[in-house]
Design an enzyme around this catalytic site. Structure first.
Site, PDB file in Angstrom:
ATOM      1  N   ASP A 111     -20.503  14.780  68.917  1.00 58.71           N
ATOM      2  CA  ASP A 111     -19.642  15.477  69.859  1.00 58.71           C
ATOM      3  C   ASP A 111     -18.199  15.104  69.545  1.00 58.71           C
ATOM      4  O   ASP A 111     -17.818  13.935  69.642  1.00 58.71           O
ATOM      5  CB  ASP A 111     -20.022  15.052  71.293  1.00 58.71           C
ATOM      6  CG  ASP A 111     -19.808  16.150  72.301  1.00 58.71           C
ATOM      7  OD1 ASP A 111     -18.774  16.837  72.216  1.00 58.71           O
ATOM      8  OD2 ASP A 111     -20.677  16.315  73.189  1.00 58.71           O
ATOM      9  N   ASP A 213     -15.856  19.683  71.733  1.00 60.45           N
ATOM     10  CA  ASP A 213     -15.535  19.723  73.158  1.00 60.45           C
ATOM     11  C   ASP A 213     -14.266  20.542  73.421  1.00 60.45           C
ATOM     12  O   ASP A 213     -13.248  20.346  72.743  1.00 60.45           O
ATOM     13  CB  ASP A 213     -15.328  18.277  73.630  1.00 60.45           C
ATOM     14  CG  ASP A 213     -15.343  18.133  75.125  1.00 60.45           C
ATOM     15  OD1 ASP A 213     -16.368  18.478  75.739  1.00 60.45           O
ATOM     16  OD2 ASP A 213     -14.327  17.677  75.694  1.00 60.45           O
ATOM     17  N   GLU A 255     -17.157  24.498  71.958  1.00 61.61           N
ATOM     18  CA  GLU A 255     -17.296  24.792  73.382  1.00 61.61           C
ATOM     19  C   GLU A 255     -16.045  25.564  73.797  1.00 61.61           C
ATOM     20  O   GLU A 255     -14.945  25.039  73.771  1.00 61.61           O
ATOM     21  CB  GLU A 255     -17.412  23.507  74.208  1.00 61.61           C
ATOM     22  CG  GLU A 255     -17.682  23.784  75.675  1.00 61.61           C
ATOM     23  CD  GLU A 255     -17.234  22.654  76.606  1.00 61.61           C
ATOM     24  OE1 GLU A 255     -17.755  22.566  77.716  1.00 61.61           O
ATOM     25  OE2 GLU A 255     -16.333  21.870  76.233  1.00 61.61           O
ATOM     26  N   HIS A 329     -25.281  19.399  79.746  1.00 60.86           N
ATOM     27  CA  HIS A 329     -25.032  18.249  80.624  1.00 60.86           C
ATOM     28  C   HIS A 329     -24.013  18.547  81.726  1.00 60.86           C
ATOM     29  O   HIS A 329     -23.755  17.691  82.558  1.00 60.86           O
ATOM     30  CB  HIS A 329     -24.534  17.077  79.774  1.00 60.86           C
ATOM     31  CG  HIS A 329     -23.219  17.377  79.130  1.00 60.86           C
ATOM     32  ND1 HIS A 329     -23.074  18.366  78.162  1.00 60.86           N
ATOM     33  CD2 HIS A 329     -21.973  16.889  79.343  1.00 60.86           C
ATOM     34  CE1 HIS A 329     -21.800  18.439  77.820  1.00 60.86           C
ATOM     35  NE2 HIS A 329     -21.117  17.552  78.507  1.00 60.86           N
ATOM     36  N   ASP A 330     -23.415  19.723  81.702  1.00 63.54           N
ATOM     37  CA  ASP A 330     -22.439  20.109  82.734  1.00 63.54           C
ATOM     38  C   ASP A 330     -23.028  21.110  83.729  1.00 63.54           C
ATOM     39  O   ASP A 330     -22.358  21.485  84.689  1.00 63.54           O
ATOM     40  CB  ASP A 330     -21.214  20.795  82.098  1.00 63.54           C
ATOM     41  CG  ASP A 330     -20.384  19.867  81.229  1.00 63.54           C
ATOM     42  OD1 ASP A 330     -20.381  18.644  81.483  1.00 63.54           O
ATOM     43  OD2 ASP A 330     -19.727  20.372  80.294  1.00 63.54           O
TER      44      ASP A 330
END
Ligand code: TEU
Ligand code: CA
Length: 558
Positions: A111, A213, A255, A329-330
Site C-alpha cells: 500500500d 492510497d 484509489e 477496509h473503509d
C-alpha cells in the site's frame, strides 16, 4: 506470472497481462491473524494462513500498510517507509512472507501512502523546525489569514479544517486527513524523487506492485481550492511510471474516489503509461446522501446499483481496465450492505460473489468476505476504534445528534465493520488471537468462520474458490463483451459476456422472496451450468421461478 504477449483476435485488442485473469485478496494486517498473543495481527500470522489463501486460489495479496507508524490511522500514517511496524514484525518477516507467498504463486502488493506521511516522519520533524529548514518544502505550508485563522476553508476528510497551525513557526500545514497526516508537497521535485527511490527499493525486493492510497489527490492545487484531479496529477503518474514500475511487470491500482469514466481512461488507458487500473466508487456512493455522505444512507436500490456497475463496464470496454470490489477496509461488509445478512446470509453472499466475479475486470476480495463476514453490531461508542468514526462522533454529538442515532449510522457505515478480527474458528476470539484483540470480535464467529467454511462444500468460501478458478479457465470471463438486460427490473441483475462464439449468461435475484422471471427471447440459451447457489441451471428459457437470492451462470458455446 509471465506476460503473454500475443493479441486476442477479436475486438479485445488488449495485450494480455497476467493481472487480467488474477484475483486479488486484501489483507488488513492488524485484523487478520495474530501469531504472538498481543491482540494485533502480524506478518508471521499472515504467513501461517498462506495455505488457506492458496486453497482459495487467489493470485495476489494487497497488504494494507505494514510500515512503521504511530498508528493514528492504523498505518495510513507512515513514519518510515522502509521499515516494518514492530507490532507487525520485521523486514526479515516481510521477506519471508514474500518468498513463501511466491512459492505458492502469490504476489504481494504494498500500500503506497504518499499523499501524506505521519507527523512523526523524519521529513516532517525536520520541516517543522524552522521556515528555512531544507525539508520545509516537503509539506504544504501557508500563512494564517489576516484574522489569524485558517488560510482557506478546505476541510479534512475526517472532519474539521484541513489546516493546523504550527505554533513554533507560525504557519499552517495542510492535512486532508487527520492532523497527524500532513500532506506531502508533490510540486517539490525532491519529494517525488524520494518517493520513487523508496518505491524502487521495494520493487527490487520483489513485490508484485502497489495499491496507491488516495492517488487522485497528489496533484492538488491548494490555493485554487482543488484537491482531486489537479493539473499535474497525470504528469506525476507518468513520471512515477517512468522512474519506477514502468519497465517491470507489476500490477498498480490507484484509489481514486473522484474518478470519472473519462479520467479512468487517463489513468489506465493502455498507451498512457500510468496505472494498470483504478478503484472507482460509484456503486458505493450511489447509496450515500448528497449532502451528508455516508453517515446518512439511502435505501438499497438495485436499479441504481446496476446502472453504476454497468456504466463502468461500458466505459472501460475497449481500453482501460476495471477493478471489481464490494468492500474494503473503509467500507461496510458486502453481505450487510448489498445482500441480506439476517435472512439469507449464505445465498446472498454467494450471489454477490457471482455477480461481481463474472464481470470484466480484476476482482478484489476483502478479508472475511470469502466466508460471508458481516457488519458488527457494536452498541457503545467505546467499542469503536476507527479515527474517522471517533471524529465524526464528536462532531455529530456537538451538532446535537443523539449517541443512539450515531451508533445506528455507525453500525451501518463505520469503517470498523470491516476491521473486526478475521473469524478463523469457533474457538476463543474466533481463533484470531490467544490474547485480547485490539477490537472486539463479531459475536457471530461461532457460525461464521473459516474452519466451518472449509469443511462445508456448500460454503461461501468454496463458492469464491470456484469463481476464481473459472476466471482462470475461461477467456470469456476475462475478456468477453458485457451486456446488461432488464436494467429497470427492481429485483434481478442480468448480464451476458460474449467472446468468439462463447457466451456466459448471468442471472441473479436480489429479492428475499421467490420471484417469477419472464426470460426475454434474446436471452434464451442452453449450455453448461457454470456456477449456482441452489441447484445447477443449464437452460434459460420461458418463465423461471427464482428462489430468494438465487443466482446462476450458464456457459453456451457456438
Ligand atoms: O481512504 C481514502 C478516503 O478518502 C477514506 O477516508 C474515505 O473517505 C472513507 O474511509 C470512506 O468511508 C484511504 C484509505 O483507504 C483509508 O483507510 C485512509 O484512512 C485514508 O486514505 C488516509 O490515508
Ligand atoms: Ca501480534
Amino acid at each position: 506470472m509471465p506476460e503473454v504477449t500475443h493479441h486476442l483476435p477479436q475486438a479485445a485488442v488488449l495485450p494480455r497481462k497476467w493481472w487480467h485473469s488474477a484475483t486479488v485478496y486484501q489483507i488488513y494486517p492488524r485484523s487478520f491473524a495474530d501469531s504472538n498473543g498481543d491482540g494485533i495481527g502480524d506478518i508471521p500470522g499472515i504467513i501461517s494462513k498462506l495455505d488457506y489463501l492458496e486453497k482459495l486460489g487467489i493470485d495476489v495479496i494487497w497488504l494494507s500498510p505494514i510500515f512503521t507508524s504511530p498508528m493514528d490511522d492504523n498505518g495510513y500514517d507512515i513514519s518510515d517507509y522502509q521499515d516494518i511496524a514492530p507490532e507487525f514484525g520485521t523486514l526479515e518477516d516481510f521477506d519471508r512472507l514474500l518468498t513463501t507467498a511466491k512459492e505458492r504463486g502469490i504476489g504481494i502488493l504494498l500500500d503506497l501512502v504518499v499523499n501524506h506521511t505521519s507527523d512523526e516522519h523524519a521529513w516532517f520533524i525536520e520541516a517543522r523546525k524552522s521556515r528555512d529548514n531544507p525539508f520545509r518544502d516537503f509539506y504544504v505550508w501557508r500563512d494564517p489569514a489576516e484574522d489569524g485563522g485558517v488560510p482557506s476553508p478546505l476541510q479534512s476528510n475526517f472532519g474539521g479544517p484541513a489546516w493546523t497551525l504550527d505554533e513554533a513557526t507560525g504557519q499552517y500545514y495542510l492535512h486532508l486527513f487527520s492532523r497527524r497526516q500532513p500532506d506531502l508537497n508533490w510540486e517539490n521535485p525532491k519529494v517525488r524523487a524520494e518517493v520513487y527511490r523508496m518505491m524502487n527499493w521495494w520493487l527490487d525486493r520483489g513485490i508484485a506492485g502497489f495499491r496507491m492510497d488516495v492517488i487522485d489527490l497528489i496533484g492538488k492545487q491548494v490555493d485554487a481550492g482543488i484537491t482531486s484531479d489537479g493539473a499535474h496529477l497525470h504528469d506525476y503518474l507518468q513520471e512515477m511510471n517512468r522512474e519506477t514500475f514502468g519497465h517491470r511487470d507489476v500490477l498498480t491500482v490507484g484509489e481514486t474516489w473522484s474518478v470519472t469514466p473519462s479520467s479512468a481512461l487517463l489513468y489506465s488507458g493502455r498507451d498512457r503509461g500510468e496505472l494498470s487500473m483504478v478503484f472507482q466508487f460509484e456503486h458505493v456512493t450511489q447509496r450515500w446522501d448528497e449532502t451528508f455522505g455516508k453517515w446518512r444512507s439511502k435505501p438499497f436500490d438495485l436499479v441504481g446499483l446496476k446502472a453504476a456497475l454497468t456504466k463502468w463496464q461500458h466505459a472501460l470496454a475497449a481500453d482501460g481496465w476495471n477493478s471489481l470490489f464490494w468492500g474494503n477496509h473503509d467500507l461496510p461488509r458486502a453481505v450487510s450492505r448489498y445482500g441480506d445478512d439476517r435472512h439469507f446470509p449464505l445465498q446472498s453472499a454467494k450471489t454477490l460473489a457471482t455477480v461481481l466475479h463474472l464481470m470484466k475486470g480484476t476482482p478484489y476480495i476483502y478479508q472475511g468476505e470469502e466466508i460471508g463476514m458481516t457488519n458488527v453490531p457494536f452498541e457503545r461508542i467505546a467499542e469503536y476504534r476507527d479515527i474517522e468514526t471517533l471524529n465524526m462522533y464528536r462532531l455529530n454529538i456537538e451538532a446535537g445528534l443523539s449517541e443512539e442515532n450515531f451508533i445506528k449510522g455507525a453500525n451501518e457505515n463505520s469503517r470498523d465493520n470491516a476491521r473486526t478480527p478475521m473469524q478463523w474458528s469457533d474457538g476463543p476470539q474466533a481463533g484470531f488471537t490467544s490474547g485480547e484483540p485490539w477490537i472486539a470480535v463479531n459475536g457471530n464467529y461461532r457460525q461464521i468462520n473459516a474452519h466451518a467454511a472449509l469443511a462445508d462444500e456448500n460454503s461461501v468460501f468454496h463458492h469464491h474458490a470456484k469463481l476464481i478458478a473459472l476466471r482462470k479457465r475461461h477467456d470469456v470471463i476475462v475478456y468477453g463483451r458485457y451486456q446488461s438486460f432488464l436494467d429497470q427490473h427492481p429485483d434481478v441483475f442480468v448480464y451476458t459476456r460474449t467472446l468468439e462464439g462463447e457466451r456466459v449468461t448471468v442471472i441473479a435475484s436480489f429479492s428475499g422472496k421467490p420471484l417469477d422471471l419472464e426470460v426475454p427471447t434474446e436471452l434464451e440459451t442452453q449450455g453448461e451450468a457454470l456456477v449456482w447457489n441452489y441447484g445447477p441451471v443449464s437452460e434459460v428459457r420461458g418463465s423461471m421461478t427464482l428462489q430468494p437470492y438465487e443466482s446462476f451462470a450458464v456457459l453456451t458455446r457456438g
